[in-house]
Enzyme design. Structure first.
Site, PDB file in Angstrom:
ATOM      1  N   ALA A  75       1.415  -7.121  20.614  1.00 51.78           N
ATOM      2  CA  ALA A  75       2.150  -8.288  20.126  1.00 51.78           C
ATOM      3  C   ALA A  75       2.461  -8.201  18.642  1.00 51.78           C
ATOM      4  CB  ALA A  75       1.362  -9.562  20.415  1.00 51.78           C
ATOM      5  N   TRP A  88       3.328  -1.657  17.442  1.00 46.24           N
ATOM      6  CA  TRP A  88       3.769  -2.911  18.075  1.00 46.24           C
ATOM      7  C   TRP A  88       5.292  -3.047  18.069  1.00 46.24           C
ATOM      8  CZ3 TRP A  88       1.665  -2.395  13.296  1.00 46.24           C
ATOM      9  CH2 TRP A  88       2.392  -2.890  12.213  1.00 46.24           C
ATOM     10  N   HIS A 140      -0.774   7.369   7.574  1.00 47.99           N
ATOM     11  CA  HIS A 140       0.131   6.398   8.193  1.00 47.99           C
ATOM     12  C   HIS A 140       1.575   6.624   7.731  1.00 47.99           C
ATOM     13  CE1 HIS A 140       1.096   2.139   9.563  1.00 47.99           C
ATOM     14  NE2 HIS A 140       2.034   2.290   8.634  1.00 47.99           N
ATOM     15  N   GLU A 141       1.772   6.753   6.418  1.00 45.60           N
ATOM     16  CA  GLU A 141       3.138   6.860   5.894  1.00 45.60           C
ATOM     17  C   GLU A 141       3.784   8.191   6.255  1.00 45.60           C
ATOM     18  OE1 GLU A 141       4.508   4.275   5.091  1.00 45.60           O
ATOM     19  OE2 GLU A 141       2.856   2.966   4.517  1.00 45.60           O
ATOM     20  N   ASP A 149       7.727   1.272  20.175  1.00 49.82           N
ATOM     21  CA  ASP A 149       7.581   2.338  19.179  1.00 49.82           C
ATOM     22  C   ASP A 149       8.159   3.642  19.723  1.00 49.82           C
ATOM     23  OD1 ASP A 149       5.698   2.967  21.092  1.00 49.82           O
ATOM     24  OD2 ASP A 149       4.032   3.235  19.692  1.00 49.82           O
ATOM     25  N   LEU A 156       0.819  -1.218   0.000  1.00 48.81           N
ATOM     26  CA  LEU A 156       0.000   0.000   0.000  1.00 48.81           C
ATOM     27  C   LEU A 156       0.848   1.261   0.000  1.00 48.81           C
ATOM     28  CD1 LEU A 156      -2.890  -0.805   2.492  1.00 48.81           C
ATOM     29  CD2 LEU A 156      -3.153  -0.091   0.112  1.00 48.81           C
ATOM     30  N   VAL A 207       7.239   5.343  22.175  1.00 50.29           N
ATOM     31  CA  VAL A 207       6.174   6.260  22.585  1.00 50.29           C
ATOM     32  C   VAL A 207       5.538   5.696  23.853  1.00 50.29           C
ATOM     33  CG1 VAL A 207       3.924   7.227  21.972  1.00 50.29           C
ATOM     34  CG2 VAL A 207       5.723   7.086  20.247  1.00 50.29           C
ATOM     35  N   HIS A 227       5.266   7.896   9.582  1.00 46.29           N
ATOM     36  CA  HIS A 227       6.632   7.353   9.512  1.00 46.29           C
ATOM     37  C   HIS A 227       7.630   8.430   9.098  1.00 46.29           C
ATOM     38  CE1 HIS A 227       5.730   3.214  10.273  1.00 46.29           C
ATOM     39  NE2 HIS A 227       5.065   2.999   9.147  1.00 46.29           N
TER      40      HIS A 227
END
Length: 304
Positions: free
Chosen positions: A244, A225, A213-214, A235, A173, A237, A217
């Protein structure tokens, strides 16, 4: 959790690209370590938590197309910008889906996005660059980012957020490059049918959340996770519960893993793998981490 086959499962190539850079470029590994130290220091002192005027980030959207259908419309591009500006300012109506336990963590990033109005030479631009390619698809190998491999070269990545919209193979994606990587590949890549909310955007990834989302990043956020299978990852944070692994589809709250009850995984976070209509929030500490990225390695991009 809803599962309908691999085509219905979110696939993000960011960590694949990240690990490849760590292996191939020792300097990248050192820069990542230094950036993590400086980010932790900023978070510890509260510097990344201070309130500031909104920051506007100029974006250039590179549309790569082989067929007419892949040449996404200006309306589709604008629909994606609207999503980003709702999601990053926490004005998205569907944030109402956040469980009561975490409603207080939903935070405005203070970031907005606008299509670039000037190109690198100072000429007026729409911020949408269309390039016909002989390539029928690309992978998580950055070839869409170079004219020499059927793509289009980045605009200066210290001044623009570069977004490549193209056909991706293998169910991918999108993917992004974390701060501190090579300048000529910096930016985000998005599948054309997972971009925006109209035109060719296809469910369940038709609400523009892949780009949210990207860009998370791109502003130094990790998957919630921590990209491990044994609850040992992080992460970086503090207010996102350890999980998991990725959640897919539309989980039902609470989904408990890694002894994180009673509330379980924060699967409605933009940095999980759920469907577009199930991810609705960034947390306060994620926003602080993005602020540290904008004040640090990305401090040449954007203006108040």
């Amino acid at each position: 959790m809803e599962q309908s086959g691999t085509s219905m499962r979110r696939q993000c190539g960011t960590m694949t690209v990240h690990f490849a850079l760590l292996e191939s470029d020792p300097n990248f590994r050192r820069r990542q370590m230094a950036l993590e130290v400086s980010t932790s220091q900023r978070l510890a002192t509260g510097a990344a938590l201070r309130a500031e005027a909104p920051t506007t980030i100029p974006a250039v959207v590179h549309v790569l197309y082989n067929t007419a259908a892949e040449n996404v419309s200006a309306a589709q591009v604008r629909s994606q910008l609207r999503v980003l500006n709702r999601d990053f300012r926490a004005t998205n109506p569907d944030k109402s889906k956040v469980p009561d336990a975490w409603k207080g963590l939903v935070t405005d990033t203070g970031i907005r996005f606008a299509l670039a109005r000037k190109d690198p030479a100072g000429n007026t631009t729409s911020g949408i660059i269309r390039t016909k390619t002989t390539r029928t698809s690309f992978g998580a190998d950055d070839e869409m980012k170079f004219k020499s491999s059927g793509g289009v070269d980045a605009w200066p990545t210290d001044r623009y957020l570069n977004v490549w919209v193209c056909t991706l193979g293998g169910g991918l994606l999108g993917y992004a490059q974390f701060p501190g990587g090579p300048a000529n590949t910096d930016g985000v890549v998005i599948l054309n049918t997972g971009f925006g909310t109209t035109g060719t955007a296809s469910p369940p990834f038709n609400l523009g959340r892949t780009t949210t989302h990207e860009i998370g990043h791109w502003l130094k956020l990790r998957h919630i996770w921590g990209d491990t299978e044994d609850c040992s990852g992080t992460d970086f944070v503090a207010d996102t519960p350890n999980a998991a692994g990725p959640n897919f589809g539309k989980p039902v709250f609470p989904h408990i893993s890694c002894n994180n009850g009673p509330n379980g995984d924060m699967f409605m976070n933009y940095m999980d793998y759920v469907h577009d209509d199930a991810m609705v929030m960034f947390s306060a500490q994620q926003v602080a981490r993005m602020s540290a990225a904008l004040d640090g390695p990305r401090n040449t991009i954007g203006q108040s």
